[in-house]
Enzyme design. Structure first.
Site, PDB file in Angstrom:
ATOM      1  N   HIS A 102     -34.576  -5.721 -10.632  1.00  0.00           N
ATOM      2  CA  HIS A 102     -34.952  -4.787 -11.694  1.00  0.00           C
ATOM      3  C   HIS A 102     -36.468  -4.626 -11.745  1.00  0.00           C
ATOM      4  CE1 HIS A 102     -34.974  -2.957 -15.762  1.00  0.00           C
ATOM      5  NE2 HIS A 102     -36.066  -3.684 -15.901  1.00  0.00           N
ATOM      6  N   GLU A 103     -37.191  -5.752 -11.721  1.00  0.00           N
ATOM      7  CA  GLU A 103     -38.649  -5.688 -11.797  1.00  0.00           C
ATOM      8  C   GLU A 103     -39.228  -4.989 -10.567  1.00  0.00           C
ATOM      9  OE1 GLU A 103     -40.191  -6.401 -14.486  1.00  0.00           O
ATOM     10  OE2 GLU A 103     -38.471  -7.269 -15.504  1.00  0.00           O
ATOM     11  N   HIS A 106     -39.105  -1.259 -10.829  1.00  0.00           N
ATOM     12  CA  HIS A 106     -40.219  -0.619 -11.527  1.00  0.00           C
ATOM     13  C   HIS A 106     -41.379  -0.340 -10.570  1.00  0.00           C
ATOM     14  CE1 HIS A 106     -38.788  -0.499 -15.598  1.00  0.00           C
ATOM     15  NE2 HIS A 106     -38.611  -1.810 -15.688  1.00  0.00           N
ATOM     16  N   GLU A 161     -36.269   2.215 -17.690  1.00  0.00           N
ATOM     17  CA  GLU A 161     -35.484   0.970 -17.685  1.00  0.00           C
ATOM     18  C   GLU A 161     -34.119   1.204 -17.035  1.00  0.00           C
ATOM     19  OE1 GLU A 161     -36.591  -1.819 -18.140  1.00  0.00           O
ATOM     20  OE2 GLU A 161     -38.109  -1.861 -19.702  1.00  0.00           O
TER      21      GLU A 161
END
Length: 228
Positions: A102-103, A106, A161
């Site tokens: 997920h990070e 980004h 997100e």
């Protein structure tokens, strides 16, 4: 007049310059936090988890563990991923990989780059764009410290997100992992957030609606035929 020039300079920041300033900020954070050494069990565990993923979507990734009890993790525009001991203590290997995915999402989606660029613009750092040739000047300790704080406090839109969630889901699926690790990681974060007895850590405050996001993952996995 100088303030106006500073604003113009920061507005002309190239993507490469933002990456270089991100690297400076991470280096200062590494110096200010207890980083697990190469023989530390936390480092060895992380290295085992990410052994296949030193490069993700063409981006070289460098991983480190902060031996800090906070439940947190972040990734920066230069490809640095930092995982906190507190997060490792409550997550399985696949759940950690899901959160890191997920990070990293980004970063791949340029959310981290754009957030750092916005921070540089807001800070009005003098002559931050050192030259049109792309040379980056050395920031002062206090200036880098402010940028480092932004790395931990960066917040993203609901759309960003969701897109990072989708990136992690696709990353897990593409590499043969159980996508449900993303859902269970969010459920653990939601439980931490509702447990009381302490302040909400950065990853919880910057990743709202963990229960809803876990359900979104479960719904997608069901549509994809990965779970019943």
């Amino acid at each position: 007049m100088q303030a106006g020039l500073d604003a113009i300079n920061s507005a002309t920041l190239s993507n490469d310059q933002v990456v270089q300033y991100s690297r400076q900020a991470v280096q200062q954070m590494d110096a200010q936090n207890p980083v697990a050494g190469p023989n530390d069990p936390y480092t060895q565990r992380l290295n085992r988890i990410v052994s296949r993923h030193r490069t993700v979507s063409g981006l070289p990734i460098n991983y480190k563990v902060y031996k800090v009890k906070d439940v947190n993790a972040f990734a920066t525009a230069d490809g640095s991923v930092r995982v906190f001991k507190g997060l490792m203590d409550i997550m399985t290997d696949n759940e950690l990989l899901a959160i890191m995915g997920h990070e990293i999402g980004h970063v791949i989606n340029h959310d981290s780059r754009d957030a750092m660029k916005s921070a540089l613009r807001r800070s009005a750092i003098r002559n931050v764009a050192a030259s049109q040739s792309g040379i980056v000047g050395k920031l002062s300790r206090s200036q880098v410290g402010g940028l480092a704080d932004n790395l931990l406090g960066a917040s993203f839109s609901r759309r960003q997100e969701s897109e990072a969630d989708d990136y992690s889901y696709d990353f897990l699926k593409r590499n043969g992992y159980n996508v449900m690790a993303l859902a269970t990681s969010f459920e653990k974060l939601a439980k931490q957030n509702g447990g009381g007895g302490g302040s909400v850590t950065q990853i919880l405050s910057s990743h709202p609606d963990s229960k809803a996001r876990a359900q979104r993952v479960r719904d997608r996995a069901r549509r994809d035929g990965l779970v019943r």
